[in-house]
Design a protein around this motif. Structure first.
Motif, PDB file in Angstrom:
ATOM      1  N   VAL A  92      -6.972 -53.523   4.226  1.00  0.00           N
ATOM      2  CA  VAL A  92      -7.281 -52.556   3.329  1.00  0.00           C
ATOM      3  C   VAL A  92      -8.572 -51.928   3.552  1.00  0.00           C
ATOM      4  CG1 VAL A  92      -8.440 -54.482   1.961  1.00  0.00           C
ATOM      5  CG2 VAL A  92      -7.607 -52.648   0.641  1.00  0.00           C
ATOM      6  N   ALA A  93      -8.883 -50.900   3.098  1.00  0.00           N
ATOM      7  CA  ALA A  93     -10.071 -50.039   3.397  1.00  0.00           C
ATOM      8  C   ALA A  93     -11.389 -50.934   3.047  1.00  0.00           C
ATOM      9  CB  ALA A  93     -10.072 -48.683   2.467  1.00  0.00           C
ATOM     10  N   VAL A  94     -12.503 -50.596   3.951  1.00  0.00           N
ATOM     11  CA  VAL A  94     -13.655 -51.355   3.701  1.00  0.00           C
ATOM     12  C   VAL A  94     -14.730 -50.443   4.022  1.00  0.00           C
ATOM     13  CG1 VAL A  94     -13.504 -52.129   6.053  1.00  0.00           C
ATOM     14  CG2 VAL A  94     -14.821 -53.489   4.438  1.00  0.00           C
ATOM     15  N   ILE A  95     -15.835 -50.517   3.190  1.00  0.00           N
ATOM     16  CA  ILE A  95     -16.974 -49.914   3.346  1.00  0.00           C
ATOM     17  C   ILE A  95     -18.218 -50.928   3.410  1.00  0.00           C
ATOM     18  CG2 ILE A  95     -18.604 -48.076   2.021  1.00  0.00           C
ATOM     19  CD1 ILE A  95     -15.997 -47.182   0.661  1.00  0.00           C
ATOM     20  N   HIS A  96     -19.186 -50.510   4.286  1.00  0.00           N
ATOM     21  CA  HIS A  96     -20.298 -51.638   4.475  1.00  0.00           C
ATOM     22  C   HIS A  96     -21.558 -50.861   3.903  1.00  0.00           C
ATOM     23  CE1 HIS A  96     -17.809 -53.902   6.777  1.00  0.00           C
ATOM     24  NE2 HIS A  96     -17.246 -53.337   7.764  1.00  0.00           N
ATOM     25  N   LEU A  97     -22.226 -51.626   3.132  1.00  0.00           N
ATOM     26  CA  LEU A  97     -23.617 -51.422   2.879  1.00  0.00           C
ATOM     27  C   LEU A  97     -24.598 -52.645   3.635  1.00  0.00           C
ATOM     28  CD1 LEU A  97     -21.939 -49.826   0.546  1.00  0.00           C
ATOM     29  CD2 LEU A  97     -24.102 -50.388  -0.726  1.00  0.00           C
ATOM     30  N   PRO A  98     -24.979 -52.351   4.687  1.00  0.00           N
ATOM     31  CA  PRO A  98     -25.715 -53.316   5.391  1.00  0.00           C
ATOM     32  C   PRO A  98     -26.978 -53.496   4.822  1.00  0.00           C
ATOM     33  CG  PRO A  98     -25.587 -51.683   6.662  1.00  0.00           C
ATOM     34  CD  PRO A  98     -24.732 -51.276   5.503  1.00  0.00           C
ATOM     35  N   THR A  99     -27.751 -54.642   4.546  1.00  0.00           N
ATOM     36  CA  THR A  99     -28.868 -54.617   3.818  1.00  0.00           C
ATOM     37  C   THR A  99     -30.114 -55.265   4.817  1.00  0.00           C
ATOM     38  OG1 THR A  99     -28.454 -57.003   3.166  1.00  0.00           O
ATOM     39  CG2 THR A  99     -27.753 -55.264   1.434  1.00  0.00           C
ATOM     40  N   THR A 100     -29.762 -55.737   6.066  1.00  0.00           N
ATOM     41  CA  THR A 100     -30.698 -56.261   7.039  1.00  0.00           C
ATOM     42  C   THR A 100     -30.854 -55.268   8.279  1.00  0.00           C
ATOM     43  OG1 THR A 100     -29.112 -57.267   8.293  1.00  0.00           O
ATOM     44  CG2 THR A 100     -30.159 -58.464   6.408  1.00  0.00           C
ATOM     45  N   LEU A 101     -32.026 -55.193   8.962  1.00  0.00           N
ATOM     46  CA  LEU A 101     -32.227 -54.352  10.036  1.00  0.00           C
ATOM     47  C   LEU A 101     -31.029 -54.813  11.094  1.00  0.00           C
ATOM     48  CD1 LEU A 101     -33.707 -52.430  11.580  1.00  0.00           C
ATOM     49  CD2 LEU A 101     -35.364 -54.114  12.490  1.00  0.00           C
ATOM     50  N   LEU A 102     -30.823 -55.911  11.299  1.00  0.00           N
ATOM     51  CA  LEU A 102     -29.681 -56.280  12.348  1.00  0.00           C
ATOM     52  C   LEU A 102     -28.197 -55.653  12.047  1.00  0.00           C
ATOM     53  CD1 LEU A 102     -28.778 -58.232  14.624  1.00  0.00           C
ATOM     54  CD2 LEU A 102     -28.323 -59.876  13.136  1.00  0.00           C
ATOM     55  N   ALA A 103     -28.247 -55.867  10.723  1.00  0.00           N
ATOM     56  CA  ALA A 103     -26.738 -55.514  10.066  1.00  0.00           C
ATOM     57  C   ALA A 103     -26.743 -53.771  10.151  1.00  0.00           C
ATOM     58  CB  ALA A 103     -26.369 -55.783   8.887  1.00  0.00           C
ATOM     59  N   GLN A 104     -27.814 -53.037  10.014  1.00  0.00           N
ATOM     60  CA  GLN A 104     -27.856 -51.724  10.015  1.00  0.00           C
ATOM     61  C   GLN A 104     -27.891 -50.991  11.554  1.00  0.00           C
ATOM     62  OE1 GLN A 104     -31.062 -50.073   7.825  1.00  0.00           O
ATOM     63  NE2 GLN A 104     -30.143 -51.012   5.619  1.00  0.00           N
ATOM     64  N   VAL A 105     -28.508 -51.999  12.278  1.00  0.00           N
ATOM     65  CA  VAL A 105     -28.687 -51.297  13.778  1.00  0.00           C
ATOM     66  C   VAL A 105     -27.441 -51.410  14.722  1.00  0.00           C
ATOM     67  CG1 VAL A 105     -29.488 -51.747  16.017  1.00  0.00           C
ATOM     68  CG2 VAL A 105     -31.241 -51.789  14.068  1.00  0.00           C
ATOM     69  N   ASP A 106     -26.572 -52.633  14.037  1.00  0.00           N
ATOM     70  CA  ASP A 106     -25.467 -53.064  15.088  1.00  0.00           C
ATOM     71  C   ASP A 106     -24.404 -53.654  14.500  1.00  0.00           C
ATOM     72  OD1 ASP A 106     -24.486 -53.434  17.885  1.00  0.00           O
ATOM     73  OD2 ASP A 106     -24.276 -55.560  17.177  1.00  0.00           O
ATOM     74  N   ALA A 107     -24.580 -54.693  13.324  1.00  0.00           N
ATOM     75  CA  ALA A 107     -23.173 -55.499  12.986  1.00  0.00           C
ATOM     76  C   ALA A 107     -22.314 -54.674  12.430  1.00  0.00           C
ATOM     77  CB  ALA A 107     -23.727 -56.605  12.295  1.00  0.00           C
ATOM     78  N   SER A 108     -22.703 -53.826  11.576  1.00  0.00           N
ATOM     79  CA  SER A 108     -21.920 -53.037  10.418  1.00  0.00           C
ATOM     80  C   SER A 108     -20.993 -51.842  10.977  1.00  0.00           C
ATOM     81  CB  SER A 108     -22.603 -52.617   9.347  1.00  0.00           C
ATOM     82  OG  SER A 108     -23.710 -51.646   9.856  1.00  0.00           O
ATOM     83  N   VAL A 109     -21.303 -51.391  12.293  1.00  0.00           N
ATOM     84  CA  VAL A 109     -20.892 -50.314  12.917  1.00  0.00           C
ATOM     85  C   VAL A 109     -20.075 -50.538  14.135  1.00  0.00           C
ATOM     86  CG1 VAL A 109     -21.446 -47.973  14.165  1.00  0.00           C
ATOM     87  CG2 VAL A 109     -22.940 -49.019  12.376  1.00  0.00           C
ATOM     88  N   GLY A 110     -18.947 -50.084  14.249  1.00  0.00           N
ATOM     89  CA  GLY A 110     -17.944 -50.175  15.468  1.00  0.00           C
ATOM     90  C   GLY A 110     -16.422 -50.981  15.209  1.00  0.00           C
ATOM     91  N   GLY A 111     -16.544 -51.678  13.925  1.00  0.00           N
ATOM     92  CA  GLY A 111     -15.280 -52.146  13.639  1.00  0.00           C
ATOM     93  C   GLY A 111     -14.839 -53.452  14.073  1.00  0.00           C
ATOM     94  N   LYS A 112     -15.919 -54.212  14.741  1.00  0.00           N
ATOM     95  CA  LYS A 112     -15.731 -55.696  15.058  1.00  0.00           C
ATOM     96  C   LYS A 112     -15.903 -56.522  13.999  1.00  0.00           C
ATOM     97  CE  LYS A 112     -16.308 -55.702  20.192  1.00  0.00           C
ATOM     98  NZ  LYS A 112     -17.110 -56.589  21.104  1.00  0.00           N
ATOM     99  N   THR A 113     -14.878 -57.356  13.559  1.00  0.00           N
ATOM    100  CA  THR A 113     -15.144 -58.345  12.688  1.00  0.00           C
ATOM    101  C   THR A 113     -14.491 -59.820  13.424  1.00  0.00           C
ATOM    102  OG1 THR A 113     -12.788 -58.438  11.910  1.00  0.00           O
ATOM    103  CG2 THR A 113     -14.167 -56.775  11.266  1.00  0.00           C
ATOM    104  N   ALA A 114     -15.238 -60.601  12.832  1.00  0.00           N
ATOM    105  CA  ALA A 114     -15.016 -62.071  13.536  1.00  0.00           C
ATOM    106  C   ALA A 114     -15.608 -63.223  12.636  1.00  0.00           C
ATOM    107  CB  ALA A 114     -15.633 -62.208  14.733  1.00  0.00           C
ATOM    108  N   VAL A 115     -15.144 -64.472  12.807  1.00  0.00           N
ATOM    109  CA  VAL A 115     -15.605 -65.807  12.264  1.00  0.00           C
ATOM    110  C   VAL A 115     -15.813 -66.683  13.453  1.00  0.00           C
ATOM    111  CG1 VAL A 115     -14.913 -65.556   9.896  1.00  0.00           C
ATOM    112  CG2 VAL A 115     -13.272 -66.459  11.677  1.00  0.00           C
TER     113      VAL A 115
END
Length: 359
Positions: free
Chosen positions: A136-159
């Motif tokens: 299902v479609a997902v939109i990210h609103l990253p709220t930390t510097l780490l998430a904005q710089v890297d984690a929210s971009v690129g499509g990798k998801t994981a646990v």
């Protein structure tokens, strides 16, 4: 020191910024009909309703690690689900609970999920969105510097699993990423340092020297370099390995320390180690090795291992790294830039870990 200009491919655009205001930047991740924008700057979270409308969704679930009042209205019927950032919550159990909330709300495969939080939230919500109704479609609103710089971009998801970090995941590209720099105003100091770990490693993978730039420009340059790499190698078959610079040891440090060391801090340590290992293997000279230490230290990141971590435990964790197909593998600097180097001798790794404080 020579300053390397960032590549212009995928470079951020500042067109249309109001006069006198800090400009918003837009970086596009070019993936054909799945391309999407990364909007960077103050107030971009208020673009959410327009982005949601563009998906054609009838309803939305917003999963947020921030208070409800900080989340903009997506402009259609929506459910707010509270989340918690932190590696301890990045589990299958969290993904299952999210999917149950989606089902209770009646979310269909034509609706949309919105994440709002740090990197662990974008990773976990992204994986839940990838799995629910097989996507299902997902939109990210990253709220930390780490998430904005890297984690929210690129499509990798994981646990995470007990055996290691990010061992189970999926590729699932968002429809958009809204990096609102207003969210950064309340970050504690350690969270700033955590984000700088990913910015520091960008110095060695083609983003150029970002140390003297304002933080918004650092975010935009880091995202632009990642967008360029992801567009060329979405599924990590070659060039995308560059994004793991400093991460092989970094992930091991996180795991072995029980996540007492934050991700960006661990990547900083891993980046210093990558410089030392590249020098030990004859890939770079002393000056470039020392540059790794100088860049990491500039951002206030740790440059040595914390006390008490076992070299054997770290090596055991690194053997589980997804790049370790034939012995230990690291992304290392060299005469032609960084590349993946497989089959690195464990004895050399053990020696260098001892030199950085491993037990």
């Amino acid at each position: 020191m020579t300053r390397t200009a960032p590549s212009t491919a995928g470079a951020p655009s500042t067109a249309g910024a109001p006069a006198g205001a800090e400009p918003r930047r837009t970086v596009r991740v070019e993936l054909g009909d799945r391309a999407y924008p990364v909007e960077i700057g103050p107030g971009v979270r208020h673009l959410l309703a327009d982005v949601v409308a563009g998906t054609g969704a009838s309803r939305a679930v917003v999963v947020s690690a921030r208070p409800r009042e900080l989340v903009p209205d997506p402009g259609l019927p929506w459910l707010f689900v509270a989340a918690r950032d932190g590696e301890e919550h990045k589990t299958f159990a969290t993904v299952e609970q999210l999917c149950l909330e989606f089902a209770r709300f009646g979310l269909t495969r034509h609706d949309v999920v919105v994440s709002c939080g740090g990197g662990t939230t974008t990773d976990t919500v992204g994986l839940a969105a990838a799995l629910y109704h097989r996507g299902v479609a997902v939109i990210h609103l990253p709220t930390t510097l780490l998430a904005q710089v890297d984690a929210s971009v690129g499509g990798k998801t994981a646990v995470n699993l007990r055996a290691g970090k990010n061992l189970v995941g999926a590729y699932w590209q968002p429809r958009a990423v809204l990096c609102d720099t207003d969210f950064l105003a309340t970050l504690p100091g350690r969270e700033w340092v955590n984000g700088y770990g990913e910015i520091a490693r960008c110095h060695f993978i083609g983003a150029g020297d970002l140390r003297e730039l304002p933080v918004t420009d650092q975010i935009a340059a880091s995202v632009a370099r990642k967008a360029e790499i992801v567009a060329a190698d979405e599924r990590d078959s070659g060039l995308r390995h560059l994004l793991n610079y400093g991460h092989t040891l970094g992930h091991a440090v996180e795991h072995v320390s029980g996540f007492a060391v934050r991700h960006g801090e661990a990547v900083g340590i891993g980046t210093v180690f990558a410089g030392r290992l590249a020098h030990a293997l004859g890939r770079i000279g002393e000056r470039r090795r020392d540059e790794h230490l100088a860049v990491v230290a500039h951002y206030g990141l740790p440059t040595a291992l914390p006390a008490g971590l076992s070299a054997e435990a770290l090596i055991g964790s690194m053997r589980l790294d997804k790049k370790a197909l034939h012995g230990l593998a690291f992304v290392l600097d060299g005469p032609d830039g960084a590349r993946l180097v497989p089959g690195v001798p464990e004895g050399e790794v053990r020696r260098l870990l001892a030199g950085m404080g491993a037990a």
